[in-house]
Design a protein around this motif. Structure first.
Motif, short mmCIF file in Angstrom:
data_model
loop_
_atom_site.label_atom_id
_atom_site.label_comp_id
_atom_site.label_asym_id
_atom_site.label_seq_id
_atom_site.Cartn_x
_atom_site.Cartn_y
_atom_site.Cartn_z
N GLU A 304 24.61 -19.30 15.10
CA GLU A 304 25.33 -18.69 13.96
C GLU A 304 24.60 -18.93 12.65
O GLU A 304 24.67 -18.14 11.72
CB GLU A 304 26.75 -19.29 13.85
N LEU A 305 23.89 -20.04 12.57
CA LEU A 305 23.13 -20.34 11.35
C LEU A 305 21.85 -19.50 11.28
O LEU A 305 21.47 -19.02 10.21
CB LEU A 305 22.77 -21.84 11.35
N TYR A 306 21.19 -19.30 12.44
CA TYR A 306 19.87 -18.66 12.43
C TYR A 306 19.93 -17.13 12.43
O TYR A 306 19.03 -16.49 11.89
CB TYR A 306 19.04 -19.11 13.65
N LYS A 307 20.97 -16.58 13.05
CA LYS A 307 21.00 -15.11 13.17
C LYS A 307 20.96 -14.44 11.79
O LYS A 307 20.14 -13.54 11.56
CB LYS A 307 22.22 -14.67 13.98
N PRO A 308 21.84 -14.86 10.84
CA PRO A 308 21.74 -14.22 9.52
C PRO A 308 20.39 -14.46 8.85
O PRO A 308 19.92 -13.61 8.10
CB PRO A 308 22.86 -14.89 8.71
N LYS A 309 19.78 -15.58 9.14
CA LYS A 309 18.45 -15.85 8.55
C LYS A 309 17.43 -14.83 9.08
O LYS A 309 16.62 -14.30 8.34
CB LYS A 309 17.99 -17.27 8.88
N ARG A 310 17.51 -14.60 10.41
CA ARG A 310 16.64 -13.58 11.00
C ARG A 310 16.87 -12.24 10.30
O ARG A 310 15.94 -11.53 9.93
CB ARG A 310 16.93 -13.49 12.51
N ASP A 311 18.19 -11.90 10.10
CA ASP A 311 18.51 -10.59 9.51
C ASP A 311 18.01 -10.49 8.07
O ASP A 311 17.46 -9.47 7.67
CB ASP A 311 20.03 -10.35 9.55
N ILE A 312 18.18 -11.57 7.33
CA ILE A 312 17.72 -11.56 5.93
C ILE A 312 16.20 -11.36 5.90
O ILE A 312 15.67 -10.58 5.10
CB ILE A 312 18.13 -12.87 5.20
N MET A 313 15.52 -12.04 6.80
CA MET A 313 14.05 -11.91 6.82
C MET A 313 13.65 -10.48 7.18
O MET A 313 12.77 -9.89 6.53
CB MET A 313 13.42 -12.90 7.81
N MET A 314 14.29 -9.91 8.18
CA MET A 314 13.91 -8.55 8.61
C MET A 314 14.22 -7.51 7.52
O MET A 314 13.41 -6.63 7.25
CB MET A 314 14.63 -8.16 9.92
N ASP A 315 15.39 -7.67 6.87
CA ASP A 315 15.76 -6.73 5.78
C ASP A 315 14.77 -6.84 4.62
O ASP A 315 14.30 -5.85 4.08
CB ASP A 315 17.16 -7.07 5.22
N ALA A 316 14.49 -8.11 4.26
CA ALA A 316 13.59 -8.33 3.13
C ALA A 316 12.20 -7.77 3.45
O ALA A 316 11.51 -7.23 2.58
CB ALA A 316 13.50 -9.82 2.82
#
Ligand SMILES: Cc1ncc(COP(=O)(O)O)c(C=O)c1O
Length: 410
Positions: A304-316
């Motif tokens: 749950e902690l890493y998934k949004p991080k992955r998403d933020i990185m991909m969006d950015a």
């Protein structure tokens, strides 16, 4: 007069050939707190279950203090091995506690594999790209590494078979095939089940060993569980390894191998000379943590902690990187692998990135054939969400200005 000793002349050939890990060296540069580092392979320290572990540690001290602070067996704590065997069974591997050896990190397992199998001049097969720590461990036994390219589904088994045939014609027997089939480090890709079976078929056909390194398999965000290669191994030729480093704490230095009894015995004998036994205290803690049912809950929290991080990185990445890059969206793990447009060398661009206070690992570090000059590995687990956004903006600017400079003048 002071006599200056010339100790290096006494080094073994082996030690003389050992190379420092590029990543460990990079990590030193990134110590500057202003640098946003996507370079390391570090879990996020906010994920460490400090409170829960305090309770477990107190309990272990009260109930098992005298054994937990003592030397243990080389193979590892029986109770821990039994729990790991049960968990492996749930993942599709029909193994017993006897097949399991507890090691001081999977890095030790990789070194042990090298020690068991590699003579100077021997050849092992790995992916292009692959985990640098594996390469360094195997190279320290003066072996050659033969790289087989990856695609979006991991190691290209078609090319692997062709290469094995050629090698056999040249009288070279590859000692083992090293793979990281789930959320590969660094490429982030998953090898589908069909390819896993094909890989085992190839190993059976040519009588070879597979080394399956699986530190990231449990860090799954949006993809179903996939059976380990070991679960398709009817002939006892797959050595599986996994670790507590990414799902609990790398500071524990706790990991495990699963191998057929004969192989397990050989590896245990090797480990005796390495460290006698793995940290007994952390073995007790990990066993108790799992007995309380805390590990699976904890893994869920990490995802749950890493998934949004992955998403933020991909969006950015989409917003800040120039057109022409490629990146497979990782469905788990800790890394995104980016390939940039022609004309860029990520190794030389690293200094520009450091000037702009952002860091990554250049692709060449993961290629035993010297390739990967346009690629880079970005870690998304360690930085805060804000840092990921900011760091990607900085990195995008570095890439754009590099491309601008490289553009031919018409
Ligand atoms: C693919 C792979 N294998 C092995 C290791 C070593 O892990 P450990 O901390 O268990 O030694 C790592 C660490 O990053 C890794 O990515």
């Amino acid at each position: 007069m002071i006599f200056i000793p010339d100790i290096p002349r006494l080094y073994s050939d082996r030690a003389g050939k050992m190379r420092k890990s590029v990543i460990r060296e990079l990590l030193k540069v990134t110590q500057d707190p202003e640098i946003i580092s996507f370079a390391g392979g570090l879990p996020n320290p906010d994920s460490f279950p400090i409170k829960d572990l305090e309770g477990v540690i107190d309990y272990v001290m009260e109930t098992h203090g005298k054994t937990a602070l003592q030397y243990g067996t080389t193979q590892g704590l029986t109770e821990l091995r039994e729990i790991l065997a049960e968990r492996a069974y749930k993942d599709g591997m029909d193994v017993s506690a006897d097949d399991i050896m507890i090691v001081s990190g999977s890095q030790q397992a990789l070194d042990t594999v090298g020690k068991v199998f590699l003579n100077p001049g021997d050849t092992a097969i790995c992916g292009l790209p692959t985990y640098l720590g594996g390469v360094n461990a195997f190279r320290s036994y003066e072996s050659n590494l033969e790289g087989i390219p990856l695609d979006g589904e991991g190691l290209r088994v078609d090319l692997l078979e062709e290469r094995i045939k050629e090698m056999l014609k040249e009288d070279i027997t590859p000692k083992f095939i090293y793979v990281i089939p789930t959320f590969q480090n660094p490429a982030g890709v998953i090898m589908p089940e069909k390819r896993r079976k094909q890989l085992v078929d190839i190993a059976n056909e040519y009588d070879l060993v597979i080394v399956e390194d699986d530190p990231y398999g449990k860090l799954r965000f949006d993809t179903p569980h996939i059976r380990p290669i070991k679960s398709f191994d009817d002939e006892g030729r797959v050595i599986y390894m996994s670790t507590f480093s990414k799902i609990l704490s790398p500071g524990f230095r706790l990991a495990w191998t699963i191998a057929s009894p004969e192989l397990a015995r050989k590896m245990i004998t090797c480990k005796q000379a390495l460290d006698l036994c793995t940290n007994t205290f952390t073995q007790f803690i990990a066993a108790e943590f799992m007995k309380r049912g805390s590990l699976d809950l904890h893994i869920m929290k990490i995802c749950e902690l890493y998934k949004p991080k992955r998403d933020i990185m991909m969006d950015a990445m989409q917003r800040y990187f120039p057109e022409g890059y490629t990146c497979y969206k990782p469905k788990g793990g800790m890394f995104a692998w980016v390939t940039l447009p022609k004309g860029i060398d990520t190794e030389t661009m690293f200094l520009d990135a450091i000037k702009e206070k952002v860091a990554y690992v250049h692709g060449k570090a993961f290629h035993v054939d010297g390739g990967g000059e346009r690629s880079m590995r970005l870690n998304f687990s360690y930085s805060s969400n804000e840092q990921i956004e900011k760091g990607m903006e900085r990195l995008g600017n570095v890439i754009k200005s590099k491309l601008q400079k490289e553009k031919p003048v018409l």
